[in-house]
Design a protein around this motif. Structure first.
Motif, PDB file in Angstrom:
ATOM      1  N   ARG A  25      65.830  71.688  -2.570  1.00 17.24           N
ATOM      2  CA  ARG A  25      66.013  73.135  -2.639  1.00 17.24           C
ATOM      3  C   ARG A  25      64.720  73.863  -2.260  1.00 17.24           C
ATOM      4  O   ARG A  25      64.733  74.819  -1.488  1.00 17.24           O
ATOM      5  CB  ARG A  25      66.439  73.540  -4.050  1.00 17.24           C
ATOM      6  CG  ARG A  25      66.633  75.030  -4.204  1.00 17.24           C
ATOM      7  CD  ARG A  25      66.761  75.463  -5.655  1.00 17.24           C
ATOM      8  NE  ARG A  25      66.867  76.917  -5.729  1.00 17.24           N
ATOM      9  CZ  ARG A  25      65.816  77.736  -5.679  1.00 17.24           C
ATOM     10  NH1 ARG A  25      64.587  77.258  -5.558  1.00 17.24           N
ATOM     11  NH2 ARG A  25      65.989  79.052  -5.748  1.00 17.24           N
ATOM     12  N   HIS A  52      71.727  70.836   0.965  1.00 15.10           N
ATOM     13  CA  HIS A  52      70.393  71.224   1.415  1.00 15.10           C
ATOM     14  C   HIS A  52      69.922  70.344   2.561  1.00 15.10           C
ATOM     15  O   HIS A  52      70.200  69.144   2.596  1.00 15.10           O
ATOM     16  CB  HIS A  52      69.401  71.145   0.255  1.00 15.10           C
ATOM     17  CG  HIS A  52      69.528  72.305  -0.675  1.00 15.10           C
ATOM     18  ND1 HIS A  52      69.162  73.575  -0.315  1.00 15.10           N
ATOM     19  CD2 HIS A  52      70.001  72.393  -1.934  1.00 15.10           C
ATOM     20  CE1 HIS A  52      69.394  74.403  -1.324  1.00 15.10           C
ATOM     21  NE2 HIS A  52      69.915  73.710  -2.325  1.00 15.10           N
ATOM     22  N   ASP A 106      71.375  80.365  -3.206  1.00 12.39           N
ATOM     23  CA  ASP A 106      70.231  79.528  -2.858  1.00 12.39           C
ATOM     24  C   ASP A 106      70.136  79.452  -1.341  1.00 12.39           C
ATOM     25  O   ASP A 106      71.158  79.442  -0.649  1.00 12.39           O
ATOM     26  CB  ASP A 106      70.405  78.108  -3.418  1.00 12.39           C
ATOM     27  CG  ASP A 106      69.994  78.052  -4.878  1.00 12.39           C
ATOM     28  OD1 ASP A 106      68.978  78.687  -5.219  1.00 12.39           O
ATOM     29  OD2 ASP A 106      70.704  77.396  -5.663  1.00 12.39           O
ATOM     30  N   THR A 111      69.614  77.744   2.167  1.00 14.27           N
ATOM     31  CA  THR A 111      69.835  76.419   2.760  1.00 14.27           C
ATOM     32  C   THR A 111      69.328  76.425   4.203  1.00 14.27           C
ATOM     33  O   THR A 111      69.153  77.484   4.804  1.00 14.27           O
ATOM     34  CB  THR A 111      71.337  76.091   2.810  1.00 14.27           C
ATOM     35  OG1 THR A 111      72.021  77.200   3.410  1.00 14.27           O
ATOM     36  CG2 THR A 111      71.897  75.823   1.440  1.00 14.27           C
TER      37      THR A 111
END
Ligand code: ASP
Ligand code: MG
Length: 407
Positions: free
Chosen positions: A64, A108, A144, A146
């Motif tokens: 991440r 990811h 998040d 990516t």
């Protein structure tokens, strides 16, 4: 007024002067009366540098954090390009992948685009802005960041062209399009004017570096015409398009090569159901990209199973396969890391066996041994020794008369 998506690769925005050059070209497109969305990659070797930096901190960077780190490369380029356009008196705004509505899954470092929410980009276009979007990055439903895998900005560009229903997608790079072979290996190689999605997909998947295969695939699915051209010249470039059967040319279109091939052979494998699954299941689980797979006809209830991987994956693949081979009672395991792949590609080859014969004869006359052969409807690939690769590409280019062919 058309909507055009343009993408500029890392080598086209490697320094401030080059970013200003790109800004000029983008501004000229806008001034031609078009709406323009621009996708950019990270400047020069930024992505490699960031990866190296992370590995100076830890051997195993968290996925991440790594994605967020790498996304900064493209974030730098979009802001600088927006500034360059503004200093030319253009209205321009930069958007990260998340701001631009690029939604991905949570895998990811190799995320897949799931949807493009075009609302923000469309709003900025309506306000008269040139919209500059960071390539190679997106966001998960959980917000998040990516990245899409190396070379992923091409995919961003084609996905945006599809999501925005753009007229076309233009990929600007440091070469003048797609060639009949790599001009660094074959000085007589010629730029191709038009090529079908299928042919381009075969070339890109077999080592031609000019475009990312995933982007070509997306272009085919959404029928987006893709122009690949140079950001440094006004050469016309190569159009990748759908074409119709009527237009199939009765010939080889181009030759691809890939110097990064290693081969593993599992010897004396018992010939019974489930064996291939037992070997390739764990390889797939480990995320290993297995390419050509060949199983021999069995003799006395055993067979040999050969497959290829990238050279950099060989050690890991051998470590995985070794215990599996023992488990299934195979006689042994051998590998060769010094191989390369050469492929001839062309829709004209369909159902025309003469092409295979000519390829094999050409390699034979050049004194080149063929280790493995695989084919698709429109491609023939031979695995050969790496130190013979250049000779093979040159000989095939000559044998299929690509230096004089109508492209
Ligand atoms: N900057 C990323 C890379 O180097 C994405 C791209 O260039 O398309 O892989
Ligand atoms: Mg790059």
């Amino acid at each position: 007024m058309a909507l055009i998506v343009q993408k500029y690769g890392g080598s086209s925005v490697a320094d401030a002067a080059m970013i200003r050059n790109v800004a000029q070209r983008v501004a000229a497109t806008k001034e031609g009366g078009h709406q323009v969305v621009v996708v950019v990659s990270a400047m020069g070797d930024t992505t490699d540098d960031l990866i190296r930096l992370a590995h100076q901190i830890t051997d195993r960077p968290d996925e991440r954090e790594m994605d967020l780190l790498l996304s900064t490369g493209e974030t730098i380029s979009i802001t600088l390009l927006a500034m360059a356009l503004r200093s030319l008196g253009q209205k321009a705004i930069s958007l990260t992948g998340a701001q631009a509505g690029i939604q991905t899954d949570a895998a990811h470092s190799r995320a897949r685009i799931q949807a493009v929410d075009p609302r923000r980009i469309l709003r900025e276009l309506r306000h008269g802005h040139i919209v500059i979007v960071a390539g190679f990055q997106g966001t998960t439903p959980g917000m998040d960041i990516t990245t899409l895998g190396r070379g992923g900005s091409d995919t961003t560009a084609v996905a945006l062209a599809a999501g925005l229903k753009a007229e076309k997608c233009e990929i600007y790079t440091d070469v003048e399009g797609v060639y009949t072979a790599d001009p660094r290996l074959v000085p007589q190689a010629r730029p191709i004017k038009k090529i079908h999605y299928e042919e381009m997909l075969e070339l890109a998947s077999r080592g031609a570096k000019v475009m990312h295969p995933r982007a070509v695939e997306l272009g085919a699915v959404y029928n987006i015409p893709i122009l690949v051209a140079s950001s440094f010249s006004s050469a016309p470039g190569t159009l990748i398009y759908g074409g119709t059967l009527m237009e199939i040319r009765n010939k080889v279109t181009a030759i691809a090569h890939d110097p990064d091939v290693a081969k593993i052979t599992v010897l004396g494998v018992p010939d019974r159901p489930g064996i291939a699954a037992a070997i390739f299941g764990p390889l797939a689980k480990a995320g290993m990209n297995v390419d050509c797979i060949v199983q021999n006809a069995s003799i006395e209830k055993t067979t040999d199973l050969t497959f290829t991987v990238a050279q950099s994956d060989l050690e890991k693949a051998m470590t995985l396969v070794d215990p599996l081979a023992k488990e299934i009672g195979a006689r042994g395991l051998v590998s060769d890391s010094q191989l390369a792949k050469v492929s001839i590609v062309g829709t004209g080859m369909q159902n025309a066996p003469g092409y295979a014969a000519r390829m094999f004869q050409t390699l034979y006359e050049a004194g080149i041994n063929i280790e493995l052969i695989t084919t698709s409807e429109i491609r023939i690939t031979c695995i050969i020794a790496r130190d013979k690769m250049e000779l093979a590409v040159r000989s095939l280019h000559r044998a299929f008369e690509l230096e004089t062919a109508e492209t």
